[in-house]
Write a protein that holds these residues in place. Structure first.
Motif, short mmCIF file in Angstrom:
data_model
loop_
_atom_site.label_atom_id
_atom_site.label_comp_id
_atom_site.label_asym_id
_atom_site.label_seq_id
_atom_site.Cartn_x
_atom_site.Cartn_y
_atom_site.Cartn_z
N UNK A 1 32.38 12.44 32.74
CA UNK A 1 33.49 13.06 32.13
C UNK A 1 34.40 12.13 31.29
N UNK A 2 34.87 12.42 30.13
CA UNK A 2 35.72 11.64 29.42
C UNK A 2 37.10 12.74 28.83
N UNK A 3 38.39 12.10 28.89
CA UNK A 3 39.28 12.91 28.49
C UNK A 3 40.43 11.99 27.93
N UNK A 4 41.04 12.79 26.63
CA UNK A 4 42.15 11.83 25.98
C UNK A 4 43.63 12.39 26.72
N UNK A 5 43.45 12.73 27.84
CA UNK A 5 44.76 12.76 28.50
C UNK A 5 45.45 11.72 28.55
N UNK B 1 27.29 11.11 27.50
CA UNK B 1 26.83 9.58 27.61
C UNK B 1 28.05 8.83 27.08
N UNK B 2 28.27 7.53 28.02
CA UNK B 2 29.65 7.00 27.92
C UNK B 2 29.30 5.43 27.74
N UNK B 3 29.78 4.82 26.73
CA UNK B 3 29.68 3.37 26.48
C UNK B 3 31.13 2.60 26.60
N UNK B 4 31.46 1.38 26.57
CA UNK B 4 32.76 0.75 26.41
C UNK B 4 32.62 0.73 24.62
N UNK B 5 34.19 0.95 24.37
CA UNK B 5 33.97 0.90 22.82
C UNK B 5 33.60 -0.70 22.38
N UNK B 6 33.71 -1.56 23.23
CA UNK B 6 33.40 -2.94 22.66
C UNK B 6 31.60 -3.28 22.39
N UNK B 7 31.01 -2.13 22.80
CA UNK B 7 29.55 -2.05 22.61
C UNK B 7 29.40 -1.54 21.30
N UNK C 1 27.91 4.10 13.25
CA UNK C 1 28.23 3.26 14.51
C UNK C 1 26.79 3.10 15.03
N UNK C 2 26.69 1.87 15.63
CA UNK C 2 25.47 1.79 16.45
C UNK C 2 25.59 0.88 17.67
N UNK C 3 24.72 0.76 18.74
CA UNK C 3 24.93 -0.24 19.70
C UNK C 3 23.52 -0.97 20.07
N UNK C 4 23.67 -2.27 20.47
CA UNK C 4 22.49 -2.94 20.79
C UNK C 4 21.95 -2.49 22.12
N UNK C 5 20.75 -2.23 22.34
CA UNK C 5 20.31 -1.80 23.39
C UNK C 5 19.17 -3.09 23.90
N UNK C 6 19.50 -3.51 24.78
CA UNK C 6 18.63 -4.69 25.48
C UNK C 6 17.63 -4.25 26.20
N UNK C 7 16.36 -5.19 26.13
CA UNK C 7 15.20 -5.01 26.88
C UNK C 7 15.44 -5.33 28.49
N UNK D 1 25.89 8.56 17.27
CA UNK D 1 26.92 9.41 16.86
C UNK D 1 28.07 9.27 17.79
N UNK D 2 29.27 9.20 17.21
CA UNK D 2 30.41 8.85 18.02
C UNK D 2 31.07 10.06 18.12
N UNK D 3 31.29 10.43 19.62
CA UNK D 3 32.30 11.69 20.01
C UNK D 3 33.66 11.19 20.38
N UNK D 4 34.14 11.69 21.79
CA UNK D 4 35.53 11.43 22.17
C UNK D 4 35.61 9.78 22.36
N UNK D 5 36.85 9.31 22.20
CA UNK D 5 37.11 8.18 22.52
C UNK D 5 38.42 8.09 23.29
N UNK D 6 38.30 7.32 24.44
CA UNK D 6 39.64 7.45 25.25
C UNK D 6 39.36 6.28 26.38
N UNK D 7 40.66 5.62 26.71
CA UNK D 7 40.69 4.80 27.65
C UNK D 7 39.45 3.73 27.39
N UNK D 8 39.33 3.17 26.43
CA UNK D 8 38.49 2.06 25.95
C UNK D 8 36.97 2.16 26.15
N UNK D 9 36.82 3.61 26.19
CA UNK D 9 35.58 4.25 26.34
C UNK D 9 34.97 5.16 25.25
N UNK D 10 33.89 5.20 24.93
CA UNK D 10 33.35 6.14 23.98
C UNK D 10 32.26 6.95 24.20
#
Length: 382
Positions: A70-74, A324-330, A339-345, A357-366
């Protein structure tokens, strides 16, 4: 989320520098700031296209797993839990204080607040303070109406046909005598100045005793009382104020670990008119130029278990679950948008670019969606 200790070796798919390809230019997103908890994304690119005369130290990369949750902009703000509306009680009339209540005593309408010359001073409900004796000789007025409302509510007007108007009638005199008899004082039919304290609440709690036994009345505040309800107060930062809306719903985390829901009752610019500093009240004082937000709580029983203390007030904004949540630095800003991300093998030796596709962003997570799944390892700067 934990980062592995392994370092991803730079390859032609590792985001070390801008790369020209038929897909366009891939620029690493090295700084993402979430502004004010709103999910707004501000991107700063560490370099522009073209030659630079300054060599930059090579960046080191690691990998982290894509999470599902879960992710929230609270937003959150620290506050205090205290009893509501501290109000000083000033004795009127003449005499000496002969009995005073203990701190935390709760007094209801018709109950005794303190004593003067051995006679009780009683709490009645009313917006208008008493300013004269009220008896058969009293002229009509709103203070008479207020007196009659209390006599009716306390049951002393039963069978008298008394109505809450502004006339002191013979029936009013009888009702006053009944009240005086129940109180154990002389039945004069007149309510003398100083024998009743009018406050706008049906019950109050003694927060502070400001006088001593034997002191003469009329020389200052005898008591400070509050309402019996606990409220949360918080002074948000200026960039948080837009999230605190009148009647908005919030969550209050109590000092004992419990949580109670609440409603924003008021926002007062320049600080609240706090009390003069009670013995056990956690309320805020005046003198601040910040906006004070007062939160009425849904469950007083839970709040009382915690008592006056520090709390954390949370305002919930947009939220998602099972995301699905990743750090914004990814995140990588792609030339042409998106936007894209690099997925390592699994070996970490190479990584493939996946557009997301980018959704909600909060607390340095996306929140992201696309051809990735929970558990995939995405590349991030160390």
């Amino acid at each position: 989320m934990s980062r592995t200790a392994k370092t991803v070796a730079p390859t032609d798919s590792t985001p070390v520098r801008a790369q020209n390809s038929r897909r366009g230019i891939v620029v690493p997103l090295l700084l993402v700031t979430v502004l004010g908890g709103t999910g707004a994304l501000a991107v700063t690119r560490p370099w522009e296209r073209g030659e630079s005369t300054t060599r930059q130290a090579p960046l080191s990369y690691g990998v982290v797993a894509v999470e599902k949750g879960s992710l929230s902009t609270g937003i959150q703000a620290g506050g205090t839990l205290g009893f509501d509306e501290p109000t000083p009680v000033v004795a009127t009339g003449r005499g000496m204080l002969t009995a005073l209540p203990a701190v935390a005593t709760v007094v209801k309408t018709g109950g005794r607040l303190y004593e003067v010359d051995g006679r009780p001073v009683v709490l009645w409900k009313g917006e208008r303070p008493m300013w004269r004796d009220l008896g058969p000789e009293a002229t009509d007025g709103p203070d008479v109406e207020q007196l009659k409302r209390n006599l009716i509510k306390l049951g002393h007007a039963e069978g008298l046909g008394l109505t809450a108007d502004q006339k002191f009638t013979p029936g009013t005199t009888t009702a006053v005598k009944r009240w005086q008899k129940a109180l154990g004082v002389p039945q004069t039919g007149t309510v003398t100045l100083g024998s009743v304290i009018m406050l706008p609440h049906s019950a109050v709690r003694v927060q502070h005793v400001g006088a001593q036994l034997g002191a003469a009345v009329g020389t200052g505040s005898v008591l400070t009382v509050t309402r019996t309800d606990l409220v949360a107060t918080v002074q948000p930062a200026e960039n948080q104020l837009s999230r605190f809306k009148p009647n908005g719903r919030v969550t209050v985390k109590l000092a004992d670990g419990g949580t109670v829901n609440g409603r924003i009752r008021s926002l007062i610019r320049g600080g609240a008119n706090g009390g003069s500093g009670g013995d056990d009240n956690g309320g805020s004082g005046g003198g601040s130029d910040k906006t004070t937000v007062t939160v009425a709580l849904d469950a007083q029983d839970l709040a009382r278990k915690s008592g006056p203390s520090s709390v954390v007030v949370s305002v919930v904004g947009d939220s998602v679950s099972d995301a699905l949540i990743v750090p914004v630095t990814a995140l990588l800003a792609l030339d042409g948008g998106g936007y894209g991300v690099k997925v390592a093998d699994r070996s970490g030796a190479a990584a493939r670019l996946v557009k997301v596709r980018l959704g909600l962003v909060a607390d340095a997570k996306a929140q992201v969606s696309g051809a990735i799944q929970a558990g995939d390892q995405v590349v991030v700067p160390k």
